[in-house]
Design a protein around this motif. Sequence first.
Motif, short mmCIF file in Angstrom:
data_model
loop_
_atom_site.label_atom_id
_atom_site.label_comp_id
_atom_site.label_asym_id
_atom_site.label_seq_id
_atom_site.Cartn_x
_atom_site.Cartn_y
_atom_site.Cartn_z
N SER A 556 0.84 -1.21 0.00
CA SER A 556 0.00 0.00 0.00
C SER A 556 0.87 1.25 0.00
CB SER A 556 -0.96 0.01 1.18
OG SER A 556 -0.47 -0.67 2.24
N LYS A 557 0.16 2.41 -0.02
CA LYS A 557 0.90 3.67 -0.04
C LYS A 557 1.26 4.07 1.39
CE LYS A 557 -1.16 5.29 -4.26
NZ LYS A 557 -1.89 6.29 -4.98
N ILE A 558 2.53 4.35 1.57
CA ILE A 558 2.98 4.76 2.90
C ILE A 558 3.64 6.15 2.77
CG2 ILE A 558 4.50 4.23 4.85
CD1 ILE A 558 4.16 1.30 4.25
N ALA A 559 3.13 7.09 3.58
CA ALA A 559 3.67 8.46 3.52
C ALA A 559 4.77 8.59 4.57
CB ALA A 559 2.55 9.45 3.79
N ILE A 560 5.94 9.04 4.14
CA ILE A 560 7.07 9.16 5.07
C ILE A 560 7.67 10.56 4.98
CG2 ILE A 560 9.32 8.22 5.70
CD1 ILE A 560 8.61 5.61 4.58
N THR A 561 7.84 11.19 6.13
CA THR A 561 8.43 12.54 6.08
C THR A 561 9.94 12.44 5.89
OG1 THR A 561 8.78 12.64 8.45
CG2 THR A 561 6.67 13.44 7.65
N ASN A 576 7.76 -3.60 -1.60
CA ASN A 576 6.79 -3.22 -2.65
C ASN A 576 5.75 -2.21 -2.21
OD1 ASN A 576 7.93 -4.75 -4.60
ND2 ASN A 576 6.63 -6.54 -4.20
N ASN A 577 6.04 -1.45 -1.17
CA ASN A 577 5.12 -0.37 -0.79
C ASN A 577 5.44 0.85 -1.63
OD1 ASN A 577 3.70 -1.51 1.60
ND2 ASN A 577 5.79 -1.68 2.34
N GLU A 578 4.41 1.63 -1.94
CA GLU A 578 4.68 2.88 -2.66
C GLU A 578 4.95 3.96 -1.61
OE1 GLU A 578 2.50 6.07 -5.54
OE2 GLU A 578 1.70 4.04 -5.49
N ILE A 579 6.10 4.58 -1.68
CA ILE A 579 6.48 5.56 -0.66
C ILE A 579 6.12 6.97 -1.14
CG2 ILE A 579 8.42 6.53 0.64
CD1 ILE A 579 7.70 3.65 1.43
N LEU A 580 5.39 7.69 -0.30
CA LEU A 580 5.02 9.08 -0.64
C LEU A 580 5.83 10.02 0.23
CD1 LEU A 580 1.17 8.50 -0.51
CD2 LEU A 580 2.57 8.52 -2.57
N GLU A 581 6.60 10.86 -0.41
CA GLU A 581 7.41 11.82 0.35
C GLU A 581 6.82 13.22 0.20
OE1 GLU A 581 11.79 10.94 0.50
OE2 GLU A 581 11.23 9.89 -1.34
N PRO A 582 7.17 14.14 1.10
CA PRO A 582 6.59 15.48 1.00
C PRO A 582 6.91 16.14 -0.34
CG PRO A 582 7.75 15.21 3.07
CD PRO A 582 8.05 14.01 2.26
N ILE A 583 5.92 16.83 -0.88
CA ILE A 583 6.17 17.63 -2.08
C ILE A 583 5.95 19.09 -1.69
CG2 ILE A 583 5.68 15.94 -3.90
CD1 ILE A 583 2.79 16.91 -3.84
N PHE A 584 6.55 19.99 -2.39
CA PHE A 584 6.49 21.37 -1.93
C PHE A 584 5.71 22.31 -2.84
CE2 PHE A 584 10.13 19.33 -0.04
CZ PHE A 584 9.74 19.42 1.28
N GLN A 585 5.33 21.80 -4.02
CA GLN A 585 4.55 22.66 -4.91
C GLN A 585 3.11 22.73 -4.42
OE1 GLN A 585 6.06 19.92 -5.60
NE2 GLN A 585 7.60 20.21 -7.20
N ASP A 586 2.70 21.70 -3.70
CA ASP A 586 1.31 21.58 -3.29
C ASP A 586 1.30 21.26 -1.79
OD1 ASP A 586 -1.36 21.34 -3.36
OD2 ASP A 586 -1.45 19.59 -4.65
N ASP A 587 0.09 21.00 -1.22
CA ASP A 587 0.08 20.71 0.21
C ASP A 587 -0.04 19.21 0.52
OD1 ASP A 587 -2.52 20.07 -0.24
OD2 ASP A 587 -3.36 21.57 1.10
N ASN A 588 0.27 18.36 -0.40
CA ASN A 588 0.32 16.90 -0.17
C ASN A 588 -1.04 16.23 -0.01
OD1 ASN A 588 3.33 16.42 0.22
ND2 ASN A 588 2.97 18.00 1.75
#
Length: 702
Positions: A556-561, A576-588
């Motif tokens: 699954s998708k896992i958000a990691i700072t 096989n997890n999808e890693i979501l990292e902070p993005i700065f153009q938007d508010d995530n």
Amino acid sequence: MKNNFNKRAHSAISNPHLQDALHIATSRFAELRANSFKTIVSPDALRRRARKIRQDTFDNIDTHLKNLIRKLEENGVHIHFADTADDAKTKILSIAKQNNTKTAVKSKSMASEELHLNEALEDAGIKPVETDLGEWILQLAHETPSHLVAPAIHKTLGQVTELFRKKVEPNIDEDPETLTAIARKKIRTEFLNAELGITGVNFAVSETGTICLVTNEGNARMVTTLPKIHIGIMGIEKIVPTIEDAFTLLSVLPRSATGQKLTSYFTLLTGAKKRMESDGPQEIHLVIIDGGRTQHLGGPFQEAFHCIRCGACQNACPVFQTVGGHVYNSVYGGPIGSILTPMLNGIENSNELPMASSLCGACMDACPVMVDIPRMLLEMRKKRVKRRENSLIENTTFKVAASSMKFPLLWKTGFKVARIFFNIFSRNGELLWQPDFLKRKLQKRNLPLPAKKSFRTILEEKGELITKTPKKKQKEEDIEEKNDSPETPIIPNHGIHNLHGMSSEEESTTEEFPIDNPIEYFMREIESVGGKSYFVNNKEESLKTINEITQRFLESKIAITNSVPEFIKTNLQSKNNEILEPIFQDDNRNSLKEARIGITTCDWAISETGTIVIFSSKKQPRLFSLLPEIHICVVLEKQILNHLNDLPNKIKNILLEKKSIAPSCINLITGPSRSADIALTPIKGVHGPKELHIIILSKNLS
Ligand code: SF4
């Protein structure tokens, strides 16, 4: 207006659902409150300290208000003063319109109830959405809150289920968890799409210009993070001079309200999102309402502004316990409402409320800031008598009683005659006949008949009656009485001594239990608030722990700072997890909507309360610990502080001394998101994470 309270009270007493709900809720809250104060070494010293903070604040309210405004403006907050409720509504609507608002999400705010803001928003074509679970239920039911902290306290589980079946989902089970889950889903959509967030304010700290919110569900965090604009609404009574003062009041507020050491979330907002942060509102507005408040500054009722809205006096009050909050027909019900309502609406418009009390003093005993409610109720009653609003019978009765008390012989003879009369005209302890006015007064009660022997006679028989005070002693007593403070309470203050000051010994009294093993204590506290904790000694142990927590969500998708150690990220990617990292153009928000798990670090942790403290930053955006269902937080052993009181100085230091890197938002997180708004059933994960896992990395690793 006259006697409307009595009519409403009679109908409340005859409502069995209400009686059940009130009995369960008020007794449960009182029990939780009593237990939570046992975790403080000297509860009364702490309460006296809290009282002193409130007194000192109001002694210098002008200075604190000026400082607050200066600091808020330095932090970029837009200030709006409103003399009246209409003024406030006009200002709020104008901000909403300038930002093309279609939907406004709201967290619980008694100030907005004072304004009847929802009606004004609806009239302006803006959809208001209450997001506190209890308030959302009441919005569906078109009802108003009946309690300061538990707005739907008057509703049973059956009534809430019926309401959901009618308004939300026809085939839903009568189960608090199912009802909460559906509310979470519906309200989440509103959070993600709303243009405007509206909140109340628990404390506004003048030295730093910080708005503080004390919540459990996580809705206030959503409301102050997701919409572009945040409007806070407060009266001047929310001002607190320093961060330390805010933390002292925080030590008594949740304990008195819900019996918690700390609520799940204590949020400190110091301005809109900073340039280096990716989430948070772009603008913050603070509306400060007068609404009749300033006319009472320096007057006999100023003390009512010391109230921090915990609701403990409502739970303790025998009248509130019997009739509930709606009977008061006002935003603020219960003992404190009986004072605040006349103050804000005009004493002549709410004259029946000060009479709705037995003056037993239980409210003051329960109050964390020792507001002398009985004294103010008596002051209000005095005004009522002066306006000659008492009935003729009441006035005559009291005049006769007062005159006869001046003549002991007359008083004694009067009672002898009354005793004979009652003996003749009563059977089995009840009067055979009562005049109509007495019947009306005593509908549900029996008039107690005089005892066979008076108290005086019993004492005389025992030889214990002291009839005269020696003249010299009497004189000394008279002098002492004169020297007493004019504020000496007429009602005995049940065990609360030294109400108006603190000795230096007391000021230095510590309320903290010593903590010998901070890690053990921390882990125990985390478990007690519904979280899970793990202490790991090396990398292998930490990966094993994370894998055990996340294995339910493989692929699954896992958000990691970006502050989480790299080895954790690499390990999860390999599964096989999808890693979501902070993005700065938007508010995530768009990427995080899909994430089941959010992994963060923290800046500090507190053993005493099992709390993690997260400063928002570029590396660590606010939404990572808020939107996912599961929050995993990695804590370094060296970040753990023993006591809550160790934190304010560190926060103050960063907000005042390191302004360029100071965060716009600091969250103290104590357990998962939670609510007990449906029939007092505790449910986790109302709006924020359902699970909170805290992994403590030993010194060897950090
Ligand atoms: S008066 Fe005291 S007990 Fe009542 S709500 Fe206010 S702070 Fe709480």
